[in-house]
Design a protein around this motif. Structure first.
Motif, mmCIF file in Angstrom:
data_model
loop_
_atom_site.group_PDB
_atom_site.id
_atom_site.type_symbol
_atom_site.label_atom_id
_atom_site.label_comp_id
_atom_site.label_asym_id
_atom_site.label_seq_id
_atom_site.Cartn_x
_atom_site.Cartn_y
_atom_site.Cartn_z
ATOM 1 N N GLU A 17 0.884 -1.167 0.000
ATOM 2 C CA GLU A 17 0.000 0.000 0.000
ATOM 3 C C GLU A 17 0.918 1.212 0.000
ATOM 4 O O GLU A 17 1.701 1.411 0.937
ATOM 5 N N VAL A 18 0.822 1.990 -1.037
ATOM 6 C CA VAL A 18 1.726 3.126 -1.210
ATOM 7 C C VAL A 18 0.937 4.399 -0.909
ATOM 8 O O VAL A 18 -0.174 4.594 -1.420
ATOM 9 N N CYS A 19 1.493 5.249 -0.027
ATOM 10 C CA CYS A 19 0.756 6.448 0.411
ATOM 11 C C CYS A 19 1.283 7.661 -0.316
ATOM 12 O O CYS A 19 2.497 7.882 -0.401
ATOM 13 N N GLY A 20 0.350 8.483 -0.796
ATOM 14 C CA GLY A 20 0.708 9.743 -1.436
ATOM 15 C C GLY A 20 0.648 10.885 -0.433
ATOM 16 O O GLY A 20 -0.013 10.784 0.607
ATOM 17 N N ALA A 21 1.331 11.980 -0.763
ATOM 18 C CA ALA A 21 1.419 13.127 0.148
ATOM 19 C C ALA A 21 0.057 13.789 0.355
ATOM 20 O O ALA A 21 -0.144 14.518 1.321
ATOM 21 N N CYS A 22 -0.908 13.580 -0.552
ATOM 22 C CA CYS A 22 -2.229 14.189 -0.395
ATOM 23 C C CYS A 22 -3.255 13.169 0.082
ATOM 24 O O CYS A 22 -4.467 13.317 -0.165
ATOM 25 N N GLY A 23 -2.797 12.121 0.737
ATOM 26 C CA GLY A 23 -3.718 11.147 1.322
ATOM 27 C C GLY A 23 -4.121 10.021 0.385
ATOM 28 O O GLY A 23 -4.956 9.184 0.736
ATOM 29 N N GLU A 24 -3.548 9.981 -0.825
ATOM 30 C CA GLU A 24 -3.916 8.907 -1.754
ATOM 31 C C GLU A 24 -3.337 7.565 -1.277
ATOM 32 O O GLU A 24 -2.339 7.537 -0.562
ATOM 33 N N THR A 25 -3.996 6.490 -1.708
ATOM 34 C CA THR A 25 -3.422 5.147 -1.502
ATOM 35 C C THR A 25 -3.442 4.421 -2.842
ATOM 36 O O THR A 25 -4.461 4.410 -3.537
ATOM 37 N N TRP A 26 -2.288 3.902 -3.207
ATOM 38 C CA TRP A 26 -2.204 3.071 -4.418
ATOM 39 C C TRP A 26 -1.706 1.706 -3.988
ATOM 40 O O TRP A 26 -0.801 1.614 -3.146
ATOM 41 N N ARG A 27 -2.290 0.657 -4.571
ATOM 42 C CA ARG A 27 -1.832 -0.699 -4.223
ATOM 43 C C ARG A 27 -1.111 -1.317 -5.416
ATOM 44 O O ARG A 27 -1.502 -1.082 -6.569
ATOM 45 N N ALA A 28 -0.099 -2.074 -5.097
ATOM 46 C CA ALA A 28 0.673 -2.723 -6.174
ATOM 47 C C ALA A 28 1.372 -3.947 -5.628
ATOM 48 O O ALA A 28 1.660 -4.029 -4.435
ATOM 49 N N HIS A 29 1.658 -4.899 -6.507
ATOM 50 C CA HIS A 29 2.359 -6.115 -6.079
ATOM 51 C C HIS A 29 3.864 -5.893 -5.941
ATOM 52 O O HIS A 29 4.480 -6.356 -5.001
ATOM 53 N N VAL A 30 4.422 -5.157 -6.898
ATOM 54 C CA VAL A 30 5.874 -4.922 -6.876
ATOM 55 C C VAL A 30 6.095 -3.413 -6.848
ATOM 56 O O VAL A 30 5.427 -2.666 -7.569
ATOM 57 N N LEU A 31 7.059 -2.988 -6.030
ATOM 58 C CA LEU A 31 7.303 -1.550 -5.857
ATOM 59 C C LEU A 31 8.718 -1.228 -6.318
ATOM 60 O O LEU A 31 9.691 -1.884 -5.888
ATOM 61 N N LEU A 32 8.834 -0.215 -7.188
ATOM 62 C CA LEU A 32 10.131 0.124 -7.775
ATOM 63 C C LEU A 32 10.396 1.602 -7.556
ATOM 64 O O LEU A 32 9.526 2.441 -7.811
ATOM 65 N N ASP A 33 11.588 1.911 -7.094
ATOM 66 C CA ASP A 33 11.946 3.291 -6.775
ATOM 67 C C ASP A 33 12.892 3.848 -7.836
ATOM 68 O O ASP A 33 14.052 3.450 -7.917
ATOM 69 N N ALA A 34 12.364 4.776 -8.646
ATOM 70 C CA ALA A 34 13.228 5.495 -9.597
ATOM 71 C C ALA A 34 13.075 6.984 -9.290
ATOM 72 O O ALA A 34 12.913 7.821 -10.181
ATOM 73 N N GLY A 35 13.136 7.292 -8.004
ATOM 74 C CA GLY A 35 12.855 8.658 -7.524
ATOM 75 C C GLY A 35 14.038 9.604 -7.590
ATOM 76 O O GLY A 35 13.996 10.677 -6.997
#
Ligand SMILES: Cc1cc2nc3c(=O)[nH]c(=O)nc-3n(C[C@H](O)[C@H](O)[C@H](O)COP(=O)(O)OP(=O)(O)OC[C@H]3O[C@@H](n4cnc5c(N)ncnc54)[C@H](O)[C@@H]3O)c2cc1C
Length: 419
Positions: free
Chosen positions: A123-141
């Motif tokens: 469960e990935v949280c956004g700065a404005c309260g969003e939630t996105w769900r995903a199986h695999v998480l990749l950081d290219a930040g």
């Protein structure tokens, strides 16, 4: 209350070249992919260049310009590098990458603030309260990462540069050409750490000129580089009559290879900037399909945890980790070398057989070749430079021996030694 969005197979943080290329390659393999970035799709802001021979064939359609007259100056006589250099057209690059992804890629504007493991994924949280769900998480930040943090042994050593795209009455650099490095002093009596000019002729009276500090700790400031650039242009008698835009470059060069983790880092977030040249884009375009393939296959067969591990193994095979250790020795040498000896160092470097210096700057050269090139360089540099290099090696004898020992485990596997 808004219904929770269904999970995607993958969520990629970051809309730079690394994030877009990886997201697109994952989508091209049939995965549902969400890319989260604080901005909508837009041309990448920096000026990106690369050696033409390091680009995948399809990327040639994304170029704005290619120079065959490519030079380095360590004295008034230029060294022709005999290797074509390319400038990306960043709109074309973005659109080509997105097109490679087909329809499976969703671009979501938002800033990722954190992520927690939940069930079979994230469960990935956004700065404005969003939630996105995903199986695999990749950081290219980017260079600081978003969910992962690159590690810089001894503290981050930065490449910094200040540049302008401007219009000139008299050419500030080779007309029709590209100057990869001009190590001649910017003006008489200049003090402080060394810098060089990176320049390209963009057509008519338009040039990009950039005063660059290859690597320094502490880094040279924007103001110092801006002053040096203008001092150089004035001393040459080639000041711009108009400035179209300015560019500020600052990023760390000395990231260690990351350890495997629950989130897969990619691009500069994974420390994939080349520790000697600072290049990363061409490497990301090459790595993305291989990493995406490994993730997609493992996700289908063995689930999200295995997919993350497989992506990491594809990105950081043991020989690449060993090569990074050897390259970091090169970084240490560059950081320790007194500034006045840099031109002599690069003069020897560019007079090595071309296959050797090219391999040294490539993101995919094995550790043994890197180590042998460094030894050859050591044997040919002037005595004063050699003494400084020995001091650099002895500054951290443990790291030096470890890197050379690892290099010995990965002898040459390709014809990159140029022999
Ligand atoms: C001015 C400049 C010029 C350069 N020139 C070259 C060059 O000529 N050739 C070359 O190969 N390399 C060059 N580099 C080095 C390197 O390749 C670039 O820094 C490149 O942009 C790195 O790509 P990236 O996708 O890893 O990261 P970035 O391009 O930095 O992209 C990071 C992305 O992540 C997003 N992001 C960050 N945090 C979050 C968050 N919490 N949530 C969501 N999104 C987030 C950012 O908004 C951005 O979209 C240059 C670097 C700079 C700064």
């Amino acid at each position: 209350m808004a219904a929770a969005l269904p999970p995607t197979d993958a969520l990629v943080v970051g809309g730079g070249p690394a994030g877009v290329s990886l997201a697109a390659e994952l989508a091209a393999r049939g995965l549902s992919v969400r890319l989260v970035a604080p901005h909508p799709p837009r041309p990448f802001p920096p000026t990106y260049g690369a050696w033409l021979d390091e680009l995948p064939d399809w990327a040639r359609a994304t170029l704005a310009d290619v120079w065959t007259d490519v030079r380095a100056y360590t004295s008034d006589r230029p060294t022709p590098l005999l290797r074509a250099y390319a400038l990306f057209d960043n709109i074309r690059l973005l659109n080509t990458l997105l097109a490679r992804g087909g329809g499976g890629l969703t671009w979501t504007v938002g800033r990722v603030r954190g992520a927690v493991r939940g069930g079979e994924g994230w469960e990935v949280c956004g700065a404005c309260g969003e939630t996105w769900r995903a199986h695999v998480l990749l950081d290219a930040g980017g260079h600081a990462g978003s969910l992962t943090r690159p590690r810089h042994p001894g503290g981050a050593a930065l490449q910094t540069a200040f540049g302008i795209v401007g219009y000139f009455d008299r050419p500030p650099a080779a007309p029709g050409g590209m100057v990869w490095m001009d190590h001649r002093p910017p003006c008489p009596g200049v003090r402080g750490p060394p810098t060089f000019l990176y320049a390209m002729h963009l057509g008519d009276d338009r040039y990009l000129v950039e005063e660059t500090s290859l690597i320094a700790r502490p880094a040279l400031s924007r103001r110092a580089l801006q002053e040096r650039l203008h001092a150089r242009l004035s001393a040459q008698g080639t000041p711009p009559h108009d400035i179209e835009r300015e560019e500020w470059v600052a990023f760390p060069m000395n990231a260690a290879a990351p350890q495997p983790g629950a989130v897969l880092a990619f691009g500069s977030a994974a420390g994939l900037v080349h520790p000697v040249s600072g290049f990363q884009v061409a490497g990301a375009l090459h790595d993305a399909p291989r990493v995406a393939e490994a993730v997609a296959v493992a996700l289908a067969r063995r689930g999200p945890v295995a997919a993350t591990q497989a992506g990491w193994a594809a990105l950081w095979p043991p020989e690449r980790r060993a090569a990074r250790e050897v390259a970091l020795l090169g970084v240490q040498a560059l950081l320790t070398l007194p500034g006045k000896q840099l031109p002599a160092f690069f003069d020897t470097f560019f007079h090595l057989p071309p296959a050797q210096w090219r391999a040294f700057l490539s993101p995919h050269t094995e550790a043994g070749t890197l180590a042998r090139t460094m030894l050859r360089l050591f044997a040919h540099v002037p005595l004063a430079v050699r003494v400084a290099l020995v001091r650099a090696a002895f500054a951290e004898p443990g790291a030096s021996l470890r890197a050379l020992h690892r290099a010995a485990q990965f002898p040459r596997t390709s014809g990159t030694d140029g022999e």
